[in-house]
Design a protein around this motif. Sequence first.
Motif, short mmCIF file in Angstrom:
data_model
loop_
_atom_site.label_atom_id
_atom_site.label_comp_id
_atom_site.label_asym_id
_atom_site.label_seq_id
_atom_site.Cartn_x
_atom_site.Cartn_y
_atom_site.Cartn_z
N GLU A 1 0.84 -1.21 0.00
CA GLU A 1 0.00 0.00 0.00
C GLU A 1 0.87 1.25 0.00
O GLU A 1 1.99 1.24 0.54
CB GLU A 1 -0.92 -0.01 1.22
CG GLU A 1 -2.00 -1.07 1.12
CD GLU A 1 -3.05 -0.93 2.23
OE1 GLU A 1 -2.81 -0.20 3.19
OE2 GLU A 1 -4.11 -1.57 2.10
N ASN A 2 0.33 2.30 -0.60
CA ASN A 2 1.03 3.60 -0.70
C ASN A 2 2.39 3.48 -1.40
O ASN A 2 3.32 4.21 -1.07
CB ASN A 2 1.22 4.23 0.69
CG ASN A 2 -0.10 4.45 1.36
OD1 ASN A 2 -1.03 5.00 0.75
ND2 ASN A 2 -0.23 4.00 2.60
N ASN A 3 2.46 2.56 -2.32
CA ASN A 3 3.70 2.39 -3.08
C ASN A 3 3.41 2.27 -4.56
O ASN A 3 2.32 1.87 -4.95
CB ASN A 3 4.42 1.11 -2.63
CG ASN A 3 5.52 1.42 -1.63
OD1 ASN A 3 6.62 1.80 -1.99
ND2 ASN A 3 5.20 1.27 -0.34
N ARG B 1 0.30 1.53 -8.93
CA ARG B 1 0.22 2.31 -7.70
C ARG B 1 -0.90 1.72 -6.84
O ARG B 1 -2.06 1.70 -7.27
CB ARG B 1 -0.08 3.76 -8.03
CG ARG B 1 -0.27 4.63 -6.81
CD ARG B 1 -0.68 6.03 -7.20
NE ARG B 1 -0.79 6.87 -6.02
CZ ARG B 1 -1.72 7.78 -5.85
NH1 ARG B 1 -2.62 8.01 -6.79
NH2 ARG B 1 -1.76 8.49 -4.73
N LEU C 1 -3.09 2.26 -3.73
CA LEU C 1 -3.44 3.30 -2.77
C LEU C 1 -3.70 2.65 -1.41
O LEU C 1 -2.99 2.90 -0.46
CB LEU C 1 -4.66 4.09 -3.26
CG LEU C 1 -4.39 4.91 -4.52
CD1 LEU C 1 -4.77 4.18 -5.78
CD2 LEU C 1 -5.11 6.24 -4.46
N GLU C 2 -4.76 1.83 -1.36
CA GLU C 2 -5.05 1.06 -0.15
C GLU C 2 -5.99 -0.07 -0.52
O GLU C 2 -6.76 0.05 -1.48
CB GLU C 2 -5.70 1.96 0.92
CG GLU C 2 -6.93 2.65 0.39
CD GLU C 2 -7.63 3.47 1.46
OE1 GLU C 2 -7.24 3.39 2.62
OE2 GLU C 2 -8.58 4.18 1.10
N HIS D 1 8.03 11.44 -5.31
CA HIS D 1 6.69 10.98 -5.68
C HIS D 1 6.26 11.54 -7.04
O HIS D 1 5.14 12.04 -7.20
CB HIS D 1 5.67 11.34 -4.59
CG HIS D 1 5.71 10.37 -3.45
ND1 HIS D 1 4.60 9.74 -2.94
CD2 HIS D 1 6.74 9.91 -2.73
CE1 HIS D 1 4.96 8.93 -1.96
NE2 HIS D 1 6.26 9.02 -1.81
#
Length: 183
Positions: free
Chosen positions: A75-77, A103, A105-106, A131
């Motif tokens: 997540e978040n990667n 990507r 997100l969650e 980012h």
Amino acid sequence: MPETRPCNGCAATKTAAAKYETSRRSWLFKAGIALNAVAGVLFAIPLLGYVLSGLFGKNPYRTWIALGGVDAFPENNTRLATFRNPFVTAWDGATGDIPCWVRRLEGDKFQVFAINCTHLGCPVRWFQESHLFMCPCHGGVFYEDGNRASGPPPRGLFEYQNKVENGQLMINGGHLPNLSDPA
Ligand code: FES
């Protein structure tokens, strides 16, 4: 003055040769037409399929492709993934391996971007520290959500439709995503 002798059968030989030449030309002409017709049909079939599929809303070069288990994408990667284009031919070799940026997100919320810059198609790179996606060719920059940040690209990165099925991240791929794709 050299002696001239009557040539028995010369006229018949000339006529036969002319006939042979005419029939050979005619055969070559017909063979040329046949070959052109075959080439025309071979060219028209995929073209017609593409046009008709566009009219009836179904693209034959689209299919859901698995990118791997969701756990491969933290997540978040943003991570690079590669998939094999299902519509390759035997001689495509490594060009059938298509990279894309994933990507997460969650949970099951993903964005999957085509790697190609929307300016002239160079592969963009992801920079975790800032980012940002950056294009090495002419300095195009994109935010982490794919939107254009600066430089010559006229729009954000192209994005594949995605879904999660049985723990697998799937994208609607086969050819590059484009403007007509639903968001
Ligand atoms: Fe990326 Fe030109 S190809 S900025």
